[in-house]
Write a protein that holds these residues in place. Structure first.
Motif, PDB file in Angstrom:
ATOM      1  N   ASN A  90       0.635  -1.217  -0.130  1.00 42.75           N
ATOM      2  CA  ASN A  90      -0.032   0.027   0.083  1.00 42.75           C
ATOM      3  C   ASN A  90       0.881   1.368   0.054  1.00 42.75           C
ATOM      4  N   GLY A  91       2.093   1.130   0.775  1.00 40.32           N
ATOM      5  CA  GLY A  91       2.614   2.531   0.860  1.00 40.32           C
ATOM      6  C   GLY A  91       3.676   2.728  -0.330  1.00 40.32           C
ATOM      7  N   ILE A  92       4.059   1.908  -1.146  1.00 32.86           N
ATOM      8  CA  ILE A  92       4.872   1.892  -2.371  1.00 32.86           C
ATOM      9  C   ILE A  92       3.825   2.370  -3.480  1.00 32.86           C
ATOM     10  N   SER A  93       2.646   1.864  -3.267  1.00 34.07           N
ATOM     11  CA  SER A  93       1.786   2.441  -4.624  1.00 34.07           C
ATOM     12  C   SER A  93       1.565   3.960  -4.520  1.00 34.07           C
ATOM     13  N   LYS A  94       1.746   4.463  -3.133  1.00 41.60           N
ATOM     14  CA  LYS A  94       1.631   5.948  -2.959  1.00 41.60           C
ATOM     15  C   LYS A  94       2.699   6.484  -3.189  1.00 41.60           C
TER      16      LYS A  94
END
Length: 154
Positions: free
Chosen positions: A122-126
């Motif tokens: 989730n973090g890397i997609s942002k």
């Protein structure tokens, strides 16, 4: 039971050279200017790398190993939160593919071997879109974006 894996791919085109894009990822003094972190390694296959916050605390936030390196066209690293470095199952992989594309560079970042639905996924997609947009702005204009910016409240 096998954990489901996912991946994230981001492609951007940058008015620059493959060498400058490669150096922007691997040189700490350049990465800190658009990423707010330094990627620290000797960049030899098998060597460790650390993603160090470029502030007074110098916190090591991410760690991994250099899996493959072929300047200025390809870099593959493993990637994990520093707190999970000892757990191989928590490591994902990031591939930077840098291709000359007429008068510009096509940069493809593939972040794979991610646990589906995890905080890292989730973090890397942002995170990747703003970091790579900042890299593009920095190389094209000399000005980076504020990668720590937050959305304005509605």
């Amino acid at each position: 039971m096998t954990t489901e894996k996912t991946s994230f791919v981001y492609v951007t085109y940058i008015l620059s050279t493959p060498q400058k894009v490669f150096e922007a990822v691997t040189r700490p003094d350049v990465a800190r200017r658009y990423w707010g972190h330094e990627n620290v390694s000797d960049w030899s296959p098998g060597s460790k790398w650390e993603h160090v916050r470029a502030n007074d605390e110098r916190t090591v936030e991410l760690v991994g190993k250099v899996i493959e390196i072929s300047p200025p066209s390809r870099l593959v690293i493993s990637w994990a939160n520093a707190s999970q470095a000892a757990d191989p199952a928590s490591h994902s992989r990031v591939t930077f593919e840098i291709e000359e594309y007429e008068s510009m560079v096509r940069l493809t970042v593939i972040h794979d071997e991610l646990e589906a639905g995890s905080g890292m996924a989730n973090g890397i997609s942002k995170g990747w879109p703003i970091v790579l947009s900042s890299l593009k702005s920095f190389l094209e204009t000399g000005r980076a974006l504020d990668i720590f910016a937050k959305p304005k409240a509605a």
